[in-house]
Each structure stands twice: as structure tokens, then as C-alpha cells.
Motif scaffolding. Structure first.
Motif, PDB file in Angstrom:
ATOM      1  N   PRO A 141      55.202  41.306  30.680  1.00  0.00           N
ATOM      2  CA  PRO A 141      54.298  40.308  30.124  1.00  0.00           C
ATOM      3  C   PRO A 141      53.397  39.722  31.207  1.00  0.00           C
ATOM      4  CG  PRO A 141      56.516  39.446  30.319  1.00  0.00           C
ATOM      5  CD  PRO A 141      56.573  40.878  30.659  1.00  0.00           C
ATOM      6  N   ARG A 142      52.173  39.437  30.781  1.00  0.00           N
ATOM      7  CA  ARG A 142      51.206  38.914  31.742  1.00  0.00           C
ATOM      8  C   ARG A 142      51.547  37.471  32.074  1.00  0.00           C
ATOM      9  NH1 ARG A 142      45.025  40.303  31.970  1.00  0.00           N
ATOM     10  NH2 ARG A 142      44.220  38.600  33.205  1.00  0.00           N
ATOM     11  N   LYS A 143      51.700  37.188  33.374  1.00  0.00           N
ATOM     12  CA  LYS A 143      52.090  35.845  33.786  1.00  0.00           C
ATOM     13  C   LYS A 143      50.863  34.954  33.859  1.00  0.00           C
ATOM     14  CE  LYS A 143      56.300  36.576  36.343  1.00  0.00           C
ATOM     15  NZ  LYS A 143      56.988  36.306  37.602  1.00  0.00           N
ATOM     16  N   SER A 144      51.095  33.688  33.671  1.00  0.00           N
ATOM     17  CA  SER A 144      50.022  32.717  33.750  1.00  0.00           C
ATOM     18  C   SER A 144      49.571  32.559  35.205  1.00  0.00           C
ATOM     19  CB  SER A 144      50.528  31.383  33.207  1.00  0.00           C
ATOM     20  OG  SER A 144      49.630  30.373  33.539  1.00  0.00           O
ATOM     21  N   ASN A 145      48.273  32.361  35.369  1.00  0.00           N
ATOM     22  CA  ASN A 145      47.740  32.170  36.718  1.00  0.00           C
ATOM     23  C   ASN A 145      47.327  30.726  36.925  1.00  0.00           C
ATOM     24  OD1 ASN A 145      47.973  34.879  37.667  1.00  0.00           O
ATOM     25  ND2 ASN A 145      46.289  35.432  36.325  1.00  0.00           N
ATOM     26  N   ASN A 146      48.054  29.810  36.301  1.00  0.00           N
ATOM     27  CA  ASN A 146      47.700  28.394  36.375  1.00  0.00           C
ATOM     28  C   ASN A 146      48.515  27.617  37.397  1.00  0.00           C
ATOM     29  OD1 ASN A 146      45.634  28.342  34.466  1.00  0.00           O
ATOM     30  ND2 ASN A 146      47.096  28.260  32.779  1.00  0.00           N
ATOM     31  N   SER A 147      49.344  28.299  38.150  1.00  0.00           N
ATOM     32  CA  SER A 147      50.156  27.561  39.131  1.00  0.00           C
ATOM     33  C   SER A 147      49.255  27.039  40.256  1.00  0.00           C
ATOM     34  CB  SER A 147      51.243  28.461  39.702  1.00  0.00           C
ATOM     35  OG  SER A 147      50.674  29.439  40.542  1.00  0.00           O
ATOM     36  N   ARG A 148      49.741  26.015  40.928  1.00  0.00           N
ATOM     37  CA  ARG A 148      48.950  25.390  42.004  1.00  0.00           C
ATOM     38  C   ARG A 148      48.652  26.407  43.106  1.00  0.00           C
ATOM     39  NH1 ARG A 148      50.449  23.285  46.654  1.00  0.00           N
ATOM     40  NH2 ARG A 148      52.662  23.534  46.156  1.00  0.00           N
ATOM     41  N   GLN A 149      49.635  27.227  43.436  1.00  0.00           N
ATOM     42  CA  GLN A 149      49.457  28.212  44.507  1.00  0.00           C
ATOM     43  C   GLN A 149      48.418  29.263  44.110  1.00  0.00           C
ATOM     44  OE1 GLN A 149      52.401  27.269  43.267  1.00  0.00           O
ATOM     45  NE2 GLN A 149      53.885  26.869  44.910  1.00  0.00           N
ATOM     46  N   THR A 150      48.489  29.714  42.856  1.00  0.00           N
ATOM     47  CA  THR A 150      47.539  30.734  42.406  1.00  0.00           C
ATOM     48  C   THR A 150      46.119  30.171  42.383  1.00  0.00           C
ATOM     49  OG1 THR A 150      49.287  31.576  40.994  1.00  0.00           O
ATOM     50  CG2 THR A 150      47.118  32.461  40.616  1.00  0.00           C
ATOM     51  N   ARG A 151      46.010  28.944  41.923  1.00  0.00           N
ATOM     52  CA  ARG A 151      44.672  28.327  41.879  1.00  0.00           C
ATOM     53  C   ARG A 151      44.103  28.160  43.287  1.00  0.00           C
ATOM     54  NH1 ARG A 151      45.452  23.398  39.984  1.00  0.00           N
ATOM     55  NH2 ARG A 151      47.434  23.604  38.894  1.00  0.00           N
ATOM     56  N   ALA A 152      44.965  27.782  44.236  1.00  0.00           N
ATOM     57  CA  ALA A 152      44.511  27.632  45.626  1.00  0.00           C
ATOM     58  C   ALA A 152      44.052  28.974  46.192  1.00  0.00           C
ATOM     59  CB  ALA A 152      45.640  27.059  46.472  1.00  0.00           C
ATOM     60  N   LEU A 153      44.791  30.027  45.870  1.00  0.00           N
ATOM     61  CA  LEU A 153      44.428  31.359  46.372  1.00  0.00           C
ATOM     62  C   LEU A 153      43.125  31.843  45.740  1.00  0.00           C
ATOM     63  CD1 LEU A 153      45.159  33.877  48.025  1.00  0.00           C
ATOM     64  CD2 LEU A 153      46.543  34.641  46.093  1.00  0.00           C
ATOM     65  N   TYR A 163      41.436  42.063  51.138  1.00  0.00           N
ATOM     66  CA  TYR A 163      41.392  41.762  49.694  1.00  0.00           C
ATOM     67  C   TYR A 163      40.123  41.003  49.335  1.00  0.00           C
ATOM     68  CZ  TYR A 163      46.240  42.141  51.165  1.00  0.00           C
ATOM     69  OH  TYR A 163      47.393  42.557  51.766  1.00  0.00           O
ATOM     70  N   ARG A 164      39.700  41.197  48.080  1.00  0.00           N
ATOM     71  CA  ARG A 164      38.663  40.348  47.509  1.00  0.00           C
ATOM     72  C   ARG A 164      38.776  40.405  45.986  1.00  0.00           C
ATOM     73  NH1 ARG A 164      32.932  43.530  48.605  1.00  0.00           N
ATOM     74  NH2 ARG A 164      33.225  45.146  47.022  1.00  0.00           N
ATOM     75  N   LEU A 165      38.160  39.427  45.330  1.00  0.00           N
ATOM     76  CA  LEU A 165      38.278  39.332  43.871  1.00  0.00           C
ATOM     77  C   LEU A 165      37.423  40.399  43.203  1.00  0.00           C
ATOM     78  CD1 LEU A 165      38.085  35.465  43.316  1.00  0.00           C
ATOM     79  CD2 LEU A 165      40.088  36.909  43.004  1.00  0.00           C
ATOM     80  N   THR A 166      37.901  40.903  42.100  1.00  0.00           N
ATOM     81  CA  THR A 166      37.074  41.764  41.249  1.00  0.00           C
ATOM     82  C   THR A 166      36.175  40.864  40.392  1.00  0.00           C
ATOM     83  OG1 THR A 166      38.734  41.725  39.500  1.00  0.00           O
ATOM     84  CG2 THR A 166      38.893  43.515  41.096  1.00  0.00           C
ATOM     85  N   ALA A 167      35.342  41.470  39.595  1.00  0.00           N
ATOM     86  CA  ALA A 167      34.456  40.678  38.723  1.00  0.00           C
ATOM     87  C   ALA A 167      35.285  39.825  37.760  1.00  0.00           C
ATOM     88  CB  ALA A 167      33.531  41.614  37.946  1.00  0.00           C
ATOM     89  N   THR A 168      36.341  40.420  37.214  1.00  0.00           N
ATOM     90  CA  THR A 168      37.228  39.667  36.309  1.00  0.00           C
ATOM     91  C   THR A 168      37.897  38.519  37.052  1.00  0.00           C
ATOM     92  OG1 THR A 168      37.731  41.850  35.392  1.00  0.00           O
ATOM     93  CG2 THR A 168      38.993  39.987  34.540  1.00  0.00           C
ATOM     94  N   GLY A 169      38.317  38.799  38.260  1.00  0.00           N
ATOM     95  CA  GLY A 169      38.967  37.770  39.066  1.00  0.00           C
ATOM     96  C   GLY A 169      38.023  36.631  39.397  1.00  0.00           C
ATOM     97  N   ARG A 170      36.799  36.976  39.685  1.00  0.00           N
ATOM     98  CA  ARG A 170      35.800  35.934  39.995  1.00  0.00           C
ATOM     99  C   ARG A 170      35.555  35.061  38.766  1.00  0.00           C
ATOM    100  NH1 ARG A 170      33.331  40.110  43.060  1.00  0.00           N
ATOM    101  NH2 ARG A 170      31.873  40.615  41.378  1.00  0.00           N
ATOM    102  N   ALA A 171      35.504  35.715  37.610  1.00  0.00           N
ATOM    103  CA  ALA A 171      35.280  34.955  36.369  1.00  0.00           C
ATOM    104  C   ALA A 171      36.437  33.993  36.117  1.00  0.00           C
ATOM    105  CB  ALA A 171      35.129  35.927  35.196  1.00  0.00           C
ATOM    106  N   LEU A 172      37.637  34.489  36.323  1.00  0.00           N
ATOM    107  CA  LEU A 172      38.808  33.625  36.118  1.00  0.00           C
ATOM    108  C   LEU A 172      38.814  32.480  37.126  1.00  0.00           C
ATOM    109  CD1 LEU A 172      41.597  33.206  34.671  1.00  0.00           C
ATOM    110  CD2 LEU A 172      42.589  34.473  36.580  1.00  0.00           C
ATOM    111  N   ALA A 173      38.483  32.783  38.373  1.00  0.00           N
ATOM    112  CA  ALA A 173      38.482  31.747  39.411  1.00  0.00           C
ATOM    113  C   ALA A 173      37.441  30.679  39.104  1.00  0.00           C
ATOM    114  CB  ALA A 173      38.207  32.389  40.766  1.00  0.00           C
ATOM    115  N   ARG A 174      36.261  31.098  38.615  1.00  0.00           N
ATOM    116  CA  ARG A 174      35.205  30.120  38.270  1.00  0.00           C
ATOM    117  C   ARG A 174      35.653  29.254  37.092  1.00  0.00           C
ATOM    118  NH1 ARG A 174      31.479  34.570  38.898  1.00  0.00           N
ATOM    119  NH2 ARG A 174      30.579  34.474  40.993  1.00  0.00           N
ATOM    120  N   GLU A 175      36.274  29.921  36.122  1.00  0.00           N
ATOM    121  CA  GLU A 175      36.764  29.197  34.947  1.00  0.00           C
ATOM    122  C   GLU A 175      37.783  28.127  35.364  1.00  0.00           C
ATOM    123  OE1 GLU A 175      39.466  30.424  31.132  1.00  0.00           O
ATOM    124  OE2 GLU A 175      38.087  31.961  31.903  1.00  0.00           O
ATOM    125  N   GLN A 176      38.674  28.505  36.223  1.00  0.00           N
ATOM    126  CA  GLN A 176      39.693  27.542  36.680  1.00  0.00           C
ATOM    127  C   GLN A 176      39.049  26.425  37.502  1.00  0.00           C
ATOM    128  OE1 GLN A 176      42.991  29.416  38.611  1.00  0.00           O
ATOM    129  NE2 GLN A 176      43.860  30.130  36.685  1.00  0.00           N
TER     130      GLN A 176
END
Lengths: 100, 191
Positions: free
Chosen positions: A2-14, A73-86
């Protein structure tokens, strides 16, 4: 799995650190120093983001001889979108907290 | 970097290698990434902390990617454990039974032939042989207060010592009845 949530403080900081210089390839140790995450926390996050397709990685040849190649490492387009959203969500939460 | 690596550095390298082995699917690019990053950390203590974190990360990843336990395998393990525990329990029960059950004396009554006893007491006495398996004390002590006339030992079929003593004891003991002093056996008992 299952896909884990990326809302943890550590994930958001990264995600925020990776989004700050989105086009730059980043090293694990540099990310650790910037985010304050230990390697025991950082690498599982990097592995998970990579599995979810939010992060891309490659091997970088060393600048000096005698050193091994480095994983970067660097963010993909999807990753960038998620990071901006957060990032937007965090700003909205801060404003809501300020008005309350 | 120094030519001779410090103790911290050597330990860090060892930990990083271990982390690379522990990581599922090793040697993976992630294991190599963690190991190679160590060479770019100049400070030895920081390198050690980094390597320790890498080891934790590897164990986390291993725990997350562990194979799921199937129902059939779980039942098999449960049945094996149960059978093993049952066998151990039965073995313990049999062993403990031999230890906790006291040896029961067997009294084989015979006719009384006691010349030194007064005629008043004779009707109130019972004569016979007491046999006790596994007795290790002396016959005189074992029948203290009783009259022993003969003692001998022999071996039982199961290898345990068997003690047989001929005694004369009061049939209906009462507090007012005079106590019979034990006599020494006619020959020493060999046990």
C-alpha cells in the motif's frame, strides 16, 4: 504494497529541501545536513520516494580520483508537484493559525 | 584523509559493509550509495554516525520487505511446536512421577515367634515382613520404635535396591502401651 502517506514531518522537510533546488542533483550527506535527518531516516525516505516515482537517482562520477561514484537524487515532475502542493498546504495552515 | 584510517573510520566501514549485506536485494544500488557516501565524509565520528544510521536503515528496509507468513506455514509451525511441547511434557511427567511418589512399604504378615515378649503383649502384636523399594537408610533407623529381627537386601528386577525387614509392631497402638525398644540386627545390613 500500500502506498504510504508522505505527510510526515521528515518527508515534508526532505521534499522541501529537494524542491528548493529542484534541477540540481543532490547527495545523501548534503540532504542530511540540510534537513537534519539522520541517515537511518533519510535513506528509507529516499527509497520510498523512489519506489513511488517521486524521486529519480543516478550515479555521478567523482570529481577527484580515488573516490567512488556518488549516488545523487532529484525530484521527478510528479515529485515536484507533490512538494509544491505540500508547500502550499503548509502556507495555508500557517495563515489559518495566524488568523485564529 | 589520513593514510592510516582511525578506529572510528574502520568501524564505520565495517558497519557500512554490514548495512550493505543486510539490505534486501543486496548488493543493490542503495547499499552501494550508502557505502560510497561514507568516503565523502571527512570527519571520522560523523562517518561512524552515518554508518550506524545506514545500518538502521538497512534493518528497517529488511523488516518492511520481510516475507509474509502464510497460514499454512503458521499452522505447520504451531503443530510442530505443540507436538514438541507435548513430548517434553510427557517426558517430564514420567520423570517427575518417579521422584515425587514415595516408595510404599508392603507388609507381609507372618506368625509371631517372639520369645522375649511377655504373654500380655503377644495378642496385641502383629509380626511380618516390611518391604520398601529404594530405601537407603539403615534398617534400625527405618524401623525405629519397632522390633526388627532380620534385615536383608536384594536387587529388584528394575535395578532398584529392595529392603525387607521382619518386624513386630503393635496391632492397635495406644499411648498407654509400653514402647518396644528396637534390637540390633543379628548381622549388619548391606545396602
Amino acid at each position: 504494497m500500500p502506498r504510504k502517506s508522505n505527510n510526515s514531518r521528515q518527508t515534508r522537510a526532505l521534499l522541501a529541501a529537494l524542491l528548493e533546488r529542484a534541477q540540481t542533483w543532490r547527495h545523501g550527506y548534503d540532504l542530511s545536513k540540510e534537513t537534519g535527518l539522520k541517515s537511518g531516516t533519510l535513506y528509507p525516505l529516499l527509497m520510498r520516494l523512489s519506489e513511488q516515482g517521486l524521486l529519480e537517482s543516478r550515479w555521478q562520477e567523482p570529481e577527484r580520483s580515488g573516490l567512488p561514484p556518488r549516488h545523487v537524487y532529484r525530484l521527478t515532475a510528479t515529485g515536484r508537484a507533490l512538494a509544491r502542493e505540500q508547500e502550499l498546504e503548509a502556507v495555508a495552515t500557517d495563515r489559518a493559525g495566524a488568523w485564529a | 584523509m589520513n593514510a592510516a584510517p582511525s578506529r572510528f573510520r574502520r568501524l564505520a566501514v565495517t558497519l557500512a559493509r554490514h548495512a550493505a549485506r543486510v539490505l534486501p536485494g543486496a548488493p543493490s544500488s542503495w547499499a552501494q550509495a550508502m557505502r560510497h557516501e561514507l568516503d565523502y565524509i571527512a570527519d571520522d565520528s560523523a562517518a561512524l554516525r552515518w554508518a550506524f544510521g545506514c545500518m538502521l536503515a538497512s534493518y528497517k528496509a529488511r523488516f518492511v520487505h520481510r516475507p509474509r507468513l502464510s497460514l499454512r506455514a503458521a499452522w505447520r509451525q504451531l503443530a510442530t511446536s505443540g507436538a514438541l511441547m507435548l513430548l517434553i511434557g510427557l517426558a517430564l511427567q514420567e520423570h517427575a512421577g518417579g521422584q515425587t511418589e514415595p516408595p510404599q512399604p508392603a507388609f507381609d504378615e507372618t506368625t509371631c515367634d517372639l520369645p522375649g515378649v511377655s504373654p500380655e503383649l503377644r495378642p496385641r502384636l502383629r509380626c511380618g515382613t516390611v518391604s520398601v523399594r529404594g530405601i537407603t537408610t539403615s534398617p534400625t533407623r527405618a524401623v525405629s520404635g519397632w522390633r526388627s529381627s532380620l534385615s536383608r537386601t536384594s536387587s529388584s528386577p528394575r535395578g532398584r535396591s529392595l529392603l525387607s525387614i521382619s518386624v513386630a509392631a503393635p496391632a492397635n497402638p495406644s499411648p498407654s502401651m509400653p514402647r518396644i525398644r528396637p534390637e540390633r540386627p543379628t548381622r549388619p545390613a548391606a545396602i
